[in-house]
Design a protein around this motif. Structure first.
Motif, PDB file in Angstrom:
ATOM      1  N   GLU A  83     -20.393 -38.728 -11.023  1.00  0.00           N
ATOM      2  CA  GLU A  83     -19.989 -40.049 -11.456  1.00  0.00           C
ATOM      3  C   GLU A  83     -21.218 -40.872 -11.845  1.00  0.00           C
ATOM      4  OE1 GLU A  83     -18.083 -43.689  -8.985  1.00  0.00           O
ATOM      5  OE2 GLU A  83     -17.208 -41.708  -8.646  1.00  0.00           O
ATOM      6  N   GLY A  84     -21.148 -41.562 -12.976  1.00  0.00           N
ATOM      7  CA  GLY A  84     -22.242 -42.444 -13.356  1.00  0.00           C
ATOM      8  C   GLY A  84     -22.350 -42.658 -14.854  1.00  0.00           C
ATOM      9  N   ASP A  85     -23.316 -43.477 -15.209  1.00  0.00           N
ATOM     10  CA  ASP A  85     -23.552 -43.813 -16.606  1.00  0.00           C
ATOM     11  C   ASP A  85     -24.949 -43.368 -17.023  1.00  0.00           C
ATOM     12  OD1 ASP A  85     -21.126 -45.197 -17.368  1.00  0.00           O
ATOM     13  OD2 ASP A  85     -21.735 -46.753 -15.960  1.00  0.00           O
ATOM     14  N   VAL A  86     -25.173 -43.318 -18.325  1.00  0.00           N
ATOM     15  CA  VAL A  86     -26.491 -43.031 -18.870  1.00  0.00           C
ATOM     16  C   VAL A  86     -26.994 -44.350 -19.437  1.00  0.00           C
ATOM     17  CG1 VAL A  86     -27.792 -41.688 -20.544  1.00  0.00           C
ATOM     18  CG2 VAL A  86     -25.833 -40.662 -19.415  1.00  0.00           C
ATOM     19  N   TRP A  87     -27.897 -45.002 -18.698  1.00  0.00           N
ATOM     20  CA  TRP A  87     -28.387 -46.315 -19.092  1.00  0.00           C
ATOM     21  C   TRP A  87     -29.477 -46.213 -20.149  1.00  0.00           C
ATOM     22  CZ3 TRP A  87     -27.337 -45.466 -13.861  1.00  0.00           C
ATOM     23  CH2 TRP A  87     -26.370 -46.291 -13.312  1.00  0.00           C
ATOM     24  N   GLY A 123     -27.184 -43.197 -11.007  1.00  0.00           N
ATOM     25  CA  GLY A 123     -26.197 -43.244  -9.958  1.00  0.00           C
ATOM     26  C   GLY A 123     -26.565 -42.313  -8.813  1.00  0.00           C
ATOM     27  N   SER A 124     -26.014 -42.592  -7.655  1.00  0.00           N
ATOM     28  CA  SER A 124     -26.321 -41.783  -6.478  1.00  0.00           C
ATOM     29  C   SER A 124     -25.849 -40.339  -6.637  1.00  0.00           C
ATOM     30  CB  SER A 124     -25.730 -42.412  -5.215  1.00  0.00           C
ATOM     31  OG  SER A 124     -24.337 -42.552  -5.338  1.00  0.00           O
ATOM     32  N   ASP A 125     -24.741 -40.118  -7.348  1.00  0.00           N
ATOM     33  CA  ASP A 125     -24.252 -38.751  -7.570  1.00  0.00           C
ATOM     34  C   ASP A 125     -25.256 -37.929  -8.376  1.00  0.00           C
ATOM     35  OD1 ASP A 125     -21.922 -39.223  -6.200  1.00  0.00           O
ATOM     36  OD2 ASP A 125     -20.594 -39.037  -7.932  1.00  0.00           O
TER      37      ASP A 125
END
Length: 134
Positions: free
Chosen positions: A73-77, A122-124
């Motif tokens: 889970e997460g985004d690519v900033w 993200g932590s994931d």
């Protein structure tokens, strides 16, 4: 580590079979995930935004688990798709992980510290990187 950013369903068909980590910037259907798994046999992780992860069916989650593919889970900033198709994890991240490990920090402490330091990860994804660090 390079993360292939895929922003549309149409791009799935053009993926290299060697892709190992893919970030989906669109809400995938069951068919899209099955196509990804078939198209990229070396896939290790599927990285998707939080809001999209909530819509992944249990059967697809099970399929990913059976194939040994992690759902992250997460985004690519800060990634600009018009410049490159890949988002790359910088060497600085690896250096910090190594430094924190050398100082005796646990995996959870490293993740908490790096999240607080606003690494824009993200932590994931951090957990995946630490686990797969060679």
């Amino acid at each position: 580590m390079k993360i292939r950013v895929v922003s549309s369903k149409e791009e799935v068909e053009s993926l290299s079979p060697n892709e190992q980590i893919i970030h989906l910037a669109f809400r995938p259907s069951n068919t899209d995930i099955l196509t990804l798994i078939t198209r990229c046999p070396e896939l290790k992780a599927l990285h998707i935004p939080t809001s999209y992860k909530k819509t992944i069916s249990n059967s697809n989650i099970m399929l990913l688990e059976m194939q040994g593919i992690e759902l992250i889970e997460g985004d690519v900033w800060g990634h600009r798709k018009d410049i490159t198709e890949y988002s790359e994890v910088s060497q600085r991240i690896y250096d910090l992980i190594d430094e924190y490990k050398a100082n005796g920090l646990s995996e959870d402490e490293i993740i908490a510290k790096m999240t607080r330091e606003e690494m824009h990860m993200g932590s994931d994804l951090l957990k995946f990187i630490i686990k797969n660090r060679k």
